[in-house]
Design a protein around this motif. Structure first.
Motif, PDB file in Angstrom:
ATOM      1  N   GLY A  87       0.797  -1.217   0.000  1.00  0.00           N
ATOM      2  CA  GLY A  87       0.000   0.000   0.000  1.00  0.00           C
ATOM      3  C   GLY A  87       0.833   1.273   0.000  1.00  0.00           C
ATOM      4  N   ASP A  88       2.140   1.148   0.149  1.00  0.00           N
ATOM      5  CA  ASP A  88       3.010   2.331   0.100  1.00  0.00           C
ATOM      6  C   ASP A  88       3.151   2.828  -1.335  1.00  0.00           C
ATOM      7  N   ILE A  89       3.394   4.117  -1.470  1.00  0.00           N
ATOM      8  CA  ILE A  89       3.676   4.724  -2.767  1.00  0.00           C
ATOM      9  C   ILE A  89       5.165   5.014  -2.809  1.00  0.00           C
ATOM     10  N   LEU A  90       5.824   4.477  -3.835  1.00  0.00           N
ATOM     11  CA  LEU A  90       7.260   4.620  -3.971  1.00  0.00           C
ATOM     12  C   LEU A  90       7.603   5.587  -5.086  1.00  0.00           C
ATOM     13  N   LYS A  91       8.649   6.356  -4.869  1.00  0.00           N
ATOM     14  CA  LYS A  91       9.268   7.117  -5.946  1.00  0.00           C
ATOM     15  C   LYS A  91      10.407   6.227  -6.441  1.00  0.00           C
ATOM     16  N   ILE A  92      10.300   5.816  -7.690  1.00  0.00           N
ATOM     17  CA  ILE A  92      11.239   4.844  -8.251  1.00  0.00           C
ATOM     18  C   ILE A  92      12.526   5.560  -8.674  1.00  0.00           C
ATOM     19  N   HIS A  93      13.654   5.092  -8.138  1.00  0.00           N
ATOM     20  CA  HIS A  93      14.954   5.678  -8.464  1.00  0.00           C
ATOM     21  C   HIS A  93      15.866   4.709  -9.216  1.00  0.00           C
ATOM     22  N   PHE A 102       6.173   7.153 -10.034  1.00  0.00           N
ATOM     23  CA  PHE A 102       5.539   6.673  -8.802  1.00  0.00           C
ATOM     24  C   PHE A 102       4.917   5.308  -9.038  1.00  0.00           C
ATOM     25  N   ALA A 103       4.974   4.452  -8.003  1.00  0.00           N
ATOM     26  CA  ALA A 103       4.387   3.121  -8.084  1.00  0.00           C
ATOM     27  C   ALA A 103       3.818   2.736  -6.716  1.00  0.00           C
ATOM     28  N   VAL A 104       2.783   1.892  -6.726  1.00  0.00           N
ATOM     29  CA  VAL A 104       2.130   1.431  -5.509  1.00  0.00           C
ATOM     30  C   VAL A 104       2.565  -0.014  -5.256  1.00  0.00           C
ATOM     31  N   PHE A 114       5.750  -9.478  -3.623  1.00  0.00           N
ATOM     32  CA  PHE A 114       5.411  -8.060  -3.656  1.00  0.00           C
ATOM     33  C   PHE A 114       6.051  -7.445  -4.891  1.00  0.00           C
ATOM     34  N   HIS A 115       5.359  -6.522  -5.523  1.00  0.00           N
ATOM     35  CA  HIS A 115       5.946  -5.760  -6.623  1.00  0.00           C
ATOM     36  C   HIS A 115       5.324  -4.373  -6.645  1.00  0.00           C
ATOM     37  N   ALA A 116       5.944  -3.477  -7.391  1.00  0.00           N
ATOM     38  CA  ALA A 116       5.472  -2.095  -7.488  1.00  0.00           C
ATOM     39  C   ALA A 116       4.739  -1.922  -8.818  1.00  0.00           C
ATOM     40  N   VAL A 117       3.505  -1.422  -8.748  1.00  0.00           N
ATOM     41  CA  VAL A 117       2.697  -1.188  -9.940  1.00  0.00           C
ATOM     42  C   VAL A 117       2.692   0.314 -10.212  1.00  0.00           C
ATOM     43  N   PRO A 118       3.207   0.743 -11.363  1.00  0.00           N
ATOM     44  CA  PRO A 118       3.237   2.173 -11.681  1.00  0.00           C
ATOM     45  C   PRO A 118       1.827   2.757 -11.747  1.00  0.00           C
ATOM     46  N   VAL A 119       1.673   4.004 -11.310  1.00  0.00           N
ATOM     47  CA  VAL A 119       0.361   4.635 -11.319  1.00  0.00           C
ATOM     48  C   VAL A 119      -0.096   4.968 -12.737  1.00  0.00           C
ATOM     49  N   ASN A 120       0.831   5.065 -13.682  1.00  0.00           N
ATOM     50  CA  ASN A 120       0.461   5.401 -15.055  1.00  0.00           C
ATOM     51  C   ASN A 120       0.464   4.188 -15.987  1.00  0.00           C
ATOM     52  N   ARG A 121       0.877   3.010 -15.506  1.00  0.00           N
ATOM     53  CA  ARG A 121       0.872   1.768 -16.302  1.00  0.00           C
ATOM     54  C   ARG A 121       0.433   0.623 -15.388  1.00  0.00           C
ATOM     55  N   LEU A 122      -0.872   0.464 -15.213  1.00  0.00           N
ATOM     56  CA  LEU A 122      -1.389  -0.525 -14.271  1.00  0.00           C
ATOM     57  C   LEU A 122      -1.123  -1.963 -14.705  1.00  0.00           C
ATOM     58  N   TRP A 123      -0.784  -2.193 -15.925  1.00  0.00           N
ATOM     59  CA  TRP A 123      -0.525  -3.533 -16.439  1.00  0.00           C
ATOM     60  C   TRP A 123       0.923  -3.960 -16.241  1.00  0.00           C
ATOM     61  N   TYR A 124       1.763  -3.058 -15.793  1.00  0.00           N
ATOM     62  CA  TYR A 124       3.194  -3.323 -15.665  1.00  0.00           C
ATOM     63  C   TYR A 124       3.572  -3.367 -14.194  1.00  0.00           C
ATOM     64  N   GLY A 125       4.404  -4.306 -13.815  1.00  0.00           N
ATOM     65  CA  GLY A 125       4.901  -4.374 -12.453  1.00  0.00           C
ATOM     66  C   GLY A 125       6.419  -4.387 -12.462  1.00  0.00           C
ATOM     67  N   CYS A 126       7.022  -3.740 -11.499  1.00  0.00           N
ATOM     68  CA  CYS A 126       8.481  -3.720 -11.446  1.00  0.00           C
ATOM     69  C   CYS A 126       8.954  -4.178 -10.075  1.00  0.00           C
ATOM     70  N   GLN A 127      10.205  -4.488  -9.991  1.00  0.00           N
ATOM     71  CA  GLN A 127      10.825  -4.961  -8.766  1.00  0.00           C
ATOM     72  C   GLN A 127      10.956  -3.816  -7.769  1.00  0.00           C
ATOM     73  N   ILE A 128      10.896  -4.145  -6.492  1.00  0.00           N
ATOM     74  CA  ILE A 128      11.111  -3.172  -5.427  1.00  0.00           C
ATOM     75  C   ILE A 128      12.569  -3.294  -4.993  1.00  0.00           C
ATOM     76  N   THR A 129      13.259  -2.167  -4.914  1.00  0.00           N
ATOM     77  CA  THR A 129      14.664  -2.200  -4.504  1.00  0.00           C
ATOM     78  C   THR A 129      14.890  -1.237  -3.342  1.00  0.00           C
ATOM     79  N   GLY A 130      16.051  -1.326  -2.752  1.00  0.00           N
ATOM     80  CA  GLY A 130      16.437  -0.419  -1.680  1.00  0.00           C
ATOM     81  C   GLY A 130      16.805   0.968  -2.183  1.00  0.00           C
ATOM     82  N   LEU A 131      16.803   1.173  -3.504  1.00  0.00           N
ATOM     83  CA  LEU A 131      17.085   2.493  -4.069  1.00  0.00           C
ATOM     84  C   LEU A 131      15.842   3.377  -4.116  1.00  0.00           C
ATOM     85  N   ASP A 132      14.653   2.763  -3.997  1.00  0.00           N
ATOM     86  CA  ASP A 132      13.403   3.502  -4.075  1.00  0.00           C
ATOM     87  C   ASP A 132      13.145   4.255  -2.777  1.00  0.00           C
TER      88      ASP A 132
END
Length: 156
Positions: A87-93, A102-104, A114-132
């Protein structure tokens, strides 16, 4: 049980107690009715959902939370050292295939991760890293989850 302490971890002869490092901790958070966030263990019963926070007593402190706000920690910390929760919102770095700002954080049942879903591309998921970086969550900052940036409510 002569020669052992209460938990049986070390002999009372002065030997250091045995310590074990756990691989990770399972932590939950939820929003209390007062509006504050509670962090701790999850307890679900017939009366509702509670977060058990560590306290002075063995049992801890119970706090009833709104079920829609309950989220589990991913086990990853952001670049500032904060735990990242569902449920957190991440700024992807970090670099991604598509440009993302931004991704949720969501749980993917199909892949059990767990993965991050971009707010502008709901069909795409990306990895969560310690850089975010955690910039908010979908419960306190719904405007970030909708458009990726804070909007002035006075403007159309």
């Amino acid at each position: 049980m002569e020669g052992f302490d209460f938990f049986g971890l070390a002999a009372k002869e002065g030997r250091e107690p045995e310590t074990r490092k756990l691989p990770h901790r399972i932590l939950f958070r939820g929003k209390l009715k007062s509006g504050a966030w509670a962090f701790g263990n999850l307890n679900v019963d017939s009366r509702g959902i509670c977060i058990i926070r560590p306290g002075e007593h063995v049992v801890g402190k119970y706090g009833r939370v709104n079920p829609e706000t309950v989220g589990q920690a991913t086990g990853i910390r952001d670049k500032n050292g904060r735990d990242i929760f569902e449920g957190d919102i991440l700024k992807i770095h970090h670099a991604t295939f598509y440009p993302i700002t931004f991704a949720v954080v969501k749980w993917d049942k199909q892949w059990s991760r767990f993965h991050a879903v971009p707010v502008n591309r709901l069909w795409y998921g990306c990895q969560i890293t310690g850089l975010d970086e955690v910039v908010g969550n979908v419960y306190d900052n719904p405007d970030l989850a909708e458009g990726g940036q804070k909007r002035d409510k006075g403007r159309a």
